[in-house]
Design a protein around this motif. Structure first.
Motif, mmCIF file in Angstrom:
data_model
loop_
_atom_site.group_PDB
_atom_site.id
_atom_site.type_symbol
_atom_site.label_atom_id
_atom_site.label_comp_id
_atom_site.label_asym_id
_atom_site.label_seq_id
_atom_site.Cartn_x
_atom_site.Cartn_y
_atom_site.Cartn_z
ATOM 1 N N SER A 93 -7.696 -5.161 -14.776
ATOM 2 C CA SER A 93 -8.713 -4.558 -15.615
ATOM 3 C C SER A 93 -9.670 -3.705 -14.811
ATOM 4 C CB SER A 93 -9.501 -5.650 -16.339
ATOM 5 O OG SER A 93 -10.147 -6.495 -15.436
ATOM 6 N N GLY A 94 -9.924 -2.508 -15.303
ATOM 7 C CA GLY A 94 -10.867 -1.617 -14.667
ATOM 8 C C GLY A 94 -10.430 -1.109 -13.327
ATOM 9 N N SER A 95 -9.181 -1.230 -12.991
ATOM 10 C CA SER A 95 -8.712 -0.788 -11.683
ATOM 11 C C SER A 95 -8.784 0.716 -11.559
ATOM 12 C CB SER A 95 -7.264 -1.229 -11.467
ATOM 13 O OG SER A 95 -6.721 -0.586 -10.349
ATOM 14 N N SER A 96 -9.195 1.175 -10.393
ATOM 15 C CA SER A 96 -9.166 2.603 -10.113
ATOM 16 C C SER A 96 -7.796 3.049 -9.651
ATOM 17 C CB SER A 96 -10.189 2.942 -9.017
ATOM 18 O OG SER A 96 -9.758 2.438 -7.774
ATOM 19 N N ARG A 97 -6.928 2.096 -9.336
ATOM 20 C CA ARG A 97 -5.620 2.460 -8.813
ATOM 21 C C ARG A 97 -4.676 2.777 -9.957
ATOM 22 N NH1 ARG A 97 -6.673 4.493 -5.151
ATOM 23 N NH2 ARG A 97 -4.472 4.764 -4.844
ATOM 24 N N ARG A 98 -4.159 3.990 -9.978
ATOM 25 C CA ARG A 98 -3.144 4.309 -10.988
ATOM 26 C C ARG A 98 -1.819 3.690 -10.579
ATOM 27 N NH1 ARG A 98 -5.190 8.539 -8.907
ATOM 28 N NH2 ARG A 98 -6.062 9.223 -10.865
ATOM 29 N N SER A 99 -0.840 3.737 -11.446
ATOM 30 C CA SER A 99 0.439 3.074 -11.180
ATOM 31 C C SER A 99 1.011 3.568 -9.855
ATOM 32 C CB SER A 99 1.426 3.396 -12.308
ATOM 33 O OG SER A 99 2.659 2.798 -12.089
ATOM 34 N N ALA A 100 1.129 2.669 -8.905
ATOM 35 C CA ALA A 100 1.511 3.049 -7.549
ATOM 36 C C ALA A 100 2.974 2.717 -7.281
ATOM 37 C CB ALA A 100 0.630 2.309 -6.534
ATOM 38 N N PRO A 101 3.607 3.422 -6.345
ATOM 39 C CA PRO A 101 5.001 3.130 -6.026
ATOM 40 C C PRO A 101 5.182 1.721 -5.516
ATOM 41 C CG PRO A 101 4.038 4.537 -4.355
ATOM 42 C CD PRO A 101 3.062 4.485 -5.501
ATOM 43 N N VAL A 116 1.615 10.303 6.993
ATOM 44 C CA VAL A 116 1.972 9.018 6.401
ATOM 45 C C VAL A 116 0.778 8.455 5.644
ATOM 46 C CG1 VAL A 116 3.732 8.512 8.138
ATOM 47 C CG2 VAL A 116 1.364 7.753 8.514
ATOM 48 N N ALA A 117 1.059 7.553 4.721
ATOM 49 C CA ALA A 117 0.002 7.043 3.851
ATOM 50 C C ALA A 117 -1.000 6.183 4.609
ATOM 51 C CB ALA A 117 0.612 6.244 2.699
ATOM 52 N N THR A 118 -0.523 5.340 5.530
ATOM 53 C CA THR A 118 -1.398 4.418 6.243
ATOM 54 C C THR A 118 -1.029 4.365 7.718
ATOM 55 O OG1 THR A 118 0.042 2.511 5.839
ATOM 56 C CG2 THR A 118 -1.646 2.956 4.194
ATOM 57 N N SER A 119 -1.956 3.847 8.516
ATOM 58 C CA SER A 119 -1.728 3.795 9.961
ATOM 59 C C SER A 119 -0.658 2.789 10.337
ATOM 60 C CB SER A 119 -3.039 3.478 10.685
ATOM 61 O OG SER A 119 -3.619 2.280 10.188
ATOM 62 N N ASN A 120 -0.479 1.737 9.562
ATOM 63 C CA ASN A 120 0.590 0.755 9.746
ATOM 64 C C ASN A 120 0.920 0.150 8.393
ATOM 65 O OD1 ASN A 120 1.597 0.220 12.597
ATOM 66 N ND2 ASN A 120 -0.619 0.256 12.959
ATOM 67 N N ASP A 121 2.047 -0.519 8.312
ATOM 68 C CA ASP A 121 2.481 -1.111 7.047
ATOM 69 C C ASP A 121 1.570 -2.255 6.607
ATOM 70 O OD1 ASP A 121 4.659 0.561 6.847
ATOM 71 O OD2 ASP A 121 6.121 -0.912 7.569
ATOM 72 N N GLY A 122 1.508 -2.425 5.273
ATOM 73 C CA GLY A 122 0.924 -3.631 4.705
ATOM 74 C C GLY A 122 -0.545 -3.588 4.399
ATOM 75 N N LEU A 123 -1.142 -2.413 4.207
ATOM 76 C CA LEU A 123 -2.555 -2.348 3.833
ATOM 77 C C LEU A 123 -2.701 -2.808 2.384
ATOM 78 C CD1 LEU A 123 -5.493 -1.559 4.371
ATOM 79 C CD2 LEU A 123 -4.905 0.789 3.710
ATOM 80 N N ASP A 124 -3.505 -3.844 2.173
ATOM 81 C CA ASP A 124 -3.719 -4.434 0.853
ATOM 82 C C ASP A 124 -4.795 -3.629 0.122
ATOM 83 O OD1 ASP A 124 -4.161 -6.026 -1.367
ATOM 84 O OD2 ASP A 124 -4.448 -7.879 -0.231
ATOM 85 N N GLY A 173 -6.189 -4.397 -2.656
ATOM 86 C CA GLY A 173 -7.089 -5.244 -3.420
ATOM 87 C C GLY A 173 -6.781 -5.248 -4.899
ATOM 88 N N PHE A 174 -5.835 -4.421 -5.322
ATOM 89 C CA PHE A 174 -5.469 -4.314 -6.733
ATOM 90 C C PHE A 174 -4.045 -4.795 -6.992
ATOM 91 C CE2 PHE A 174 -8.856 -1.155 -6.246
ATOM 92 C CZ PHE A 174 -9.683 -1.502 -7.307
ATOM 93 N N GLY A 175 -3.528 -5.615 -6.081
ATOM 94 C CA GLY A 175 -2.225 -6.207 -6.312
ATOM 95 C C GLY A 175 -1.068 -5.432 -5.732
ATOM 96 N N ASP A 176 -1.324 -4.469 -4.851
ATOM 97 C CA ASP A 176 -0.228 -3.738 -4.227
ATOM 98 C C ASP A 176 -0.529 -3.483 -2.754
ATOM 99 O OD1 ASP A 176 -2.178 -1.769 -4.606
ATOM 100 O OD2 ASP A 176 -1.149 -0.871 -6.298
ATOM 101 N N LEU A 177 0.529 -3.206 -2.008
ATOM 102 C CA LEU A 177 0.431 -2.916 -0.585
ATOM 103 C C LEU A 177 0.783 -1.466 -0.330
ATOM 104 C CD1 LEU A 177 2.278 -6.042 0.896
ATOM 105 C CD2 LEU A 177 -0.178 -5.754 0.460
ATOM 106 N N TYR A 178 0.212 -0.906 0.719
ATOM 107 C CA TYR A 178 0.474 0.482 1.104
ATOM 108 C C TYR A 178 1.134 0.496 2.478
ATOM 109 C CZ TYR A 178 -2.086 2.536 -2.792
ATOM 110 O OH TYR A 178 -2.477 2.927 -4.050
ATOM 111 N N TYR A 179 1.966 1.510 2.702
ATOM 112 C CA TYR A 179 2.845 1.525 3.879
ATOM 113 C C TYR A 179 2.752 2.844 4.644
ATOM 114 C CZ TYR A 179 4.779 -2.581 1.637
ATOM 115 O OH TYR A 179 4.918 -3.816 1.059
ATOM 116 N N ALA A 180 3.155 2.767 5.910
ATOM 117 C CA ALA A 180 3.182 3.944 6.776
ATOM 118 C C ALA A 180 4.453 4.739 6.496
ATOM 119 C CB ALA A 180 3.104 3.528 8.238
ATOM 120 N N SER A 181 4.490 5.386 5.352
ATOM 121 C CA SER A 181 5.607 6.236 4.961
ATOM 122 C C SER A 181 5.081 7.629 4.660
ATOM 123 C CB SER A 181 6.308 5.680 3.719
ATOM 124 O OG SER A 181 6.918 4.437 4.000
#
Length: 421
Positions: A2-10, A379-387, A389-397
């Motif tokens: 609810s109220g998440s700023s994160r749109r549907s992420a891969p 790449v999206a992040t400096s290393n894999d696995g950035l949380d 906080g909205f239920g998804d992880l971000y990766y160095a891709s």
């Protein structure tokens, strides 16, 4: 969510297919602890700014040209490498949010081939809009580029989320402005009317725009700060291009919602809960801070940028940049580093230019050295696995959206505002 700023992420889609563990990392770094831009460990052979920009555009060119049909429609995959490209699995969907950023980044440089590629993506957005199974002006979260190459629409993310709609609109208004082609403005108006007809909430204060709809038409009753920032910028552009003041009035509703989300210490909350009124105070996302500033131009959000510098900056080895939210500040989120650098540039307060350059220098270092990079894209992040906080992880891709935000930041081009001629 609810109220998440994160749109549907891969990552949310991928999570249904692949289980991933959250990586725990370093503690947050206050901005004052960050090394100056000339001490980021760039080393011999690191691209200078001009070379870096040229390489980043080469990355986008290759992605755009990879999936095209005979009618000139092109759609770049959003992510490649690392987590999303394995010997047994290749995640290729194209997210319309990323596509919009790529279009706007091309108009920022504006070379003939840039505009040709921007139009090829824009024409594809009109194509999927015209061929949607519901056909009411909406677009969806993501599409399969392989389908586009075969001349058909293949929806991979069927939700119709308000923020995504607004970003498609921002891309189409930018194309209308850059080319004078009425088709793009007509498409943007269809998107804008869909947002107004399906998400406007003038019953539950603070008034604003709700999260959109699921594939089955289920109404997402929460309101997102990020989405309302998007709508404010998009509707302001519709007002400018059409001369119709109703769009300015609607933009003001969205901007007022964003203002209602600002806390006493300056940070902007993520949005509301399911009731559309109760403020959702956690997590606190970067987007709500930077996009509130970029989309509205209101100096009140300088306090949100200051809060970001004090609370969301991460240091991960040689890399420095903001995290996605306060939940995990162990890794740098380079997409966010791009829009934070741009917001600081445009605020132009004491020290902001140096802070922005430090962020951009770190992105250039990542362009050269980050895991799963190719020396061109970001790449999206400096290393894999950035949380998030909205239920998804971000990766160095490698990520088209992160690359486009970097280019916009270097150019000082605000995607929420039409260029001043």
């Amino acid at each position: 969510m609810s109220g998440s700023s994160r749109r549907s992420a891969p990552w949310a889609i991928a999570a249904a297919l692949v289980a991933a563990a959250v990586l725990v990392g370093a503690a947050p770094a206050a901005w004052g602890a960050i090394r100056p831009a000339d001490d980021q460990g760039a080393g011999a052979g690191a691209p200078d700014a001009a070379q870096s920009v040229a390489l980043a555009y080469e990355f986008l060119d290759a992605r755009v040209d990879q999936f095209c049909d005979g009618a000139g429609h092109c759609l770049p995959r959003s992510y490649e490498g690392g987590f999303f490209t394995t010997p047994s699995w290749d995640f290729t969907p194209s997210f319309v949010y990323d596509d919009a950023l790529v279009i706007i980044a091309y108009t920022a440089r504006g070379l003939p081939d840039d505009l040709r590629r921007a139009r090829a993506i824009g024409d594809t957005l009109l194509f999927v809009q015209d061929n949607d199974p519901i056909g009411d002006g909406r677009t969806r979260a993501s599409y399969e580029p392989h389908g586009i190459r075969q001349g058909r629409v293949e929806i991979t993310g069927p939700g119709s989320f308000t923020g995504n709609q607004a970003w498609v609109g921002l891309a189409l208004t930018r194309l209308a402005h850059a080319t004078g082609d009425q088709r793009y403005l007509d498409g943007a108006l269809r998107v804008g009317q869909w947002i107004q007809d399906n998400t406007a909430d003038m019953v539950r204060a603070p008034y604003g725009y709700t999260g959109g709809q699921l594939e089955d038409g289920t109404w997402l009753s929460w309101k997102s700060t990020e989405h309302n920032s998007d709508v404010s910028g998009f509707f302001t552009q519709l007002a400018q291009l059409t001369g119709d003041p109703v769009w300015s009035e609607r933009a003001a509703v969205a901007a007022d919602f964003v203002a209602a989300m600002q806390s006493a210490d300056g940070h902007v909350n993520t949005g509301t809960g399911l009731d559309g009124s109760t403020v959702n105070t956690r997590p606190i996302p970067l987007d709500a801070q930077t996009w509130s500033s970029l989309a509205t131009g209101d100096p009140r959000y300088g306090a949100a940028l200051d809060w970001t510098l004090a609370n969301l900056i991460a240091t991960d080895g040689p890399y420095t940049g903001p995290s996605i939210s306060e939940v995990d500040v162990s890794k740098a989120w380079f997409e966010g580093g791009g829009h934070l650098a741009l917001a600081l540039k445009l605020r132009d307060g004491a020290g902001d230019a140096d802070r922005a350059e430090t962020l951009l220098s770190s992105i250039r270092l990542a362009q050269r050295d980050a895991p799963n990079g190719d020396g061109k894209g970001i790449v999206a992040t400096s290393n894999d696995g950035l949380d998030s906080g909205f239920g998804d992880l971000y990766y160095a891709s490698l990520h088209t959206g992160a690359t486009a935000w970097y280019l916009l930041a270097v150019a000082g081009d605000n995607p929420f505002a039409l260029p001043v001629e």
